[in-house]
Design a protein around this motif. Structure first.
Motif, mmCIF file in Angstrom:
data_model
loop_
_atom_site.group_PDB
_atom_site.id
_atom_site.type_symbol
_atom_site.label_atom_id
_atom_site.label_comp_id
_atom_site.label_asym_id
_atom_site.label_seq_id
_atom_site.Cartn_x
_atom_site.Cartn_y
_atom_site.Cartn_z
ATOM 1 N N THR A 60 0.792 -1.145 0.047
ATOM 2 C CA THR A 60 0.084 -0.030 0.014
ATOM 3 C C THR A 60 0.820 1.084 -0.178
ATOM 4 O OG1 THR A 60 -1.709 -1.197 1.224
ATOM 5 C CG2 THR A 60 -1.960 1.011 1.330
ATOM 6 N N GLU A 61 1.757 1.219 0.871
ATOM 7 C CA GLU A 61 2.700 2.235 0.869
ATOM 8 C C GLU A 61 3.533 2.474 -0.462
ATOM 9 O OE1 GLU A 61 3.826 5.676 2.242
ATOM 10 O OE2 GLU A 61 2.375 4.591 3.462
ATOM 11 N N ARG B 211 2.768 1.725 -3.495
ATOM 12 C CA ARG B 211 1.710 2.263 -4.366
ATOM 13 C C ARG B 211 1.552 3.782 -4.263
ATOM 14 N NH1 ARG B 211 -2.920 -2.002 -6.199
ATOM 15 N NH2 ARG B 211 -1.542 -3.445 -7.107
ATOM 16 N N ARG B 212 1.412 4.332 -3.004
ATOM 17 C CA ARG B 212 1.290 5.534 -2.618
ATOM 18 C C ARG B 212 2.706 6.265 -2.977
ATOM 19 N NH1 ARG B 212 -1.585 4.784 3.280
ATOM 20 N NH2 ARG B 212 -3.887 4.268 2.426
ATOM 21 N N SER B 213 3.845 5.811 -2.882
ATOM 22 C CA SER B 213 5.017 6.343 -3.127
ATOM 23 C C SER B 213 5.301 6.602 -4.625
ATOM 24 C CB SER B 213 6.238 5.376 -2.723
ATOM 25 O OG SER B 213 6.142 5.377 -1.281
ATOM 26 N N ARG C 176 4.258 8.938 -8.109
ATOM 27 C CA ARG C 176 3.237 9.998 -8.613
ATOM 28 C C ARG C 176 2.466 9.452 -9.550
ATOM 29 N NH1 ARG C 176 8.007 13.192 -7.804
ATOM 30 N NH2 ARG C 176 8.476 13.094 -9.822
ATOM 31 N N ASP C 177 1.424 10.549 -10.215
ATOM 32 C CA ASP C 177 0.616 9.907 -11.082
ATOM 33 C C ASP C 177 1.345 9.829 -12.482
ATOM 34 O OD1 ASP C 177 -1.485 10.589 -9.527
ATOM 35 O OD2 ASP C 177 -1.706 12.678 -10.014
#
Length: 231
Positions: free
Chosen positions: A95-96, A98-100, A102-103
């Motif tokens: 999860t972290e 994927r959050r790391s 950017r678009d």
């Protein structure tokens, strides 16, 4: 001389009879020790089952993790509610991960440190769940003998008071009170010995399980860091 012995032999020295003849304070002590013993065995059995399930889940997840399946596919297959501890630790790291991003697909600085913290928090949460109840075993193991000893001292005090009131030191008068008092010590040891033995055993098992989780987290973090470097 034979009459006091025959009178003592006529008494009922079964556990229920000893409990019924004991004073109220000693009875309360005995009941507390019996409850502590039953509760300890319930925790021991539950922990053995929980540890066996944790090892089984960890082995199953390890096979999936090292099977060569892409990590994103494995994460998506686990869904939002992973069932095992290893799966929850992996899900926290992914999860972290994927959050790391950017678009545009670039990595946000400090990603590895955040991933490590996320998995460490997940490990601490699972570790707290794994060790839950073991502190009760430690408490029973350290206090039950003294609680039983208190019941014994109180029972002997009551027995001597009865001897003084009756002014009779025959075996028929002395033996029942001493037997009732010693039963409290026996119950204290009966509660404490298994609690101490299984606390040490279960603590060692829990440390080995958490050690495997930490080793997996380190391997997973190294794998993600390598992918970040390649990216």
């Amino acid at each position: 001389m034979m009459e006091p012995i025959q009178a003592a032999q006529a008494l009922d020295f079964s556990l229920m009879a000893l409990f019924a003849r004991a004073s109220l304070t000693v009875q309360v002590v005995m009941v507390l020790l019996i409850i502590a013993s039953v509760w300890s065995w319930a925790i021991i059995i539950q922990k053995f089952l929980a540890f066996a399930q944790a090892r089984k889940e960890a082995a199953r997840f390890d096979r999936s993790f090292w099977s060569g399946e892409p990590l994103d596919d494995l994460y998506d297959r686990l869904g939002d509610r992973p069932s095992g501890a290893s799966e929850r630790i992996f899900a926290a790291g992914m999860t972290e991960w994927r959050r790391s991003h950017r678009d545009d697909g670039a990595l946000i600085p400090g990603g590895p440190a955040r991933i490590d913290r996320a998995m460490n928090v997940a490990i601490q949460r699972e570790e707290a769940r794994l060790f839950r109840g073991l502190s009760f075993l430690a408490t029973v193991g350290s206090t039950a003998p003294f609680i039983g000893l208190f019941g014994t001292v109180w029972g002997i005090k009551t027995a001597f008071e009865g001897i003084a009131m009756s002014q009779d030191t025959s075996l028929a008068v002395v033996a029942p009170g001493i037997a009732e008092a010693l039963l409290a010590t026996a119950l204290g040891l009966l509660a404490a010995i298994p609690a101490v033995v299984f606390y040490n055993k279960l603590s060692g098992d829990a440390e080995r399980v958490t050690g495997n989780w930490e080793a997996f987290a380190d391997e997973f973090s190294t794998l993600l860091s390598r992918q970040m470097d390649e990216a």
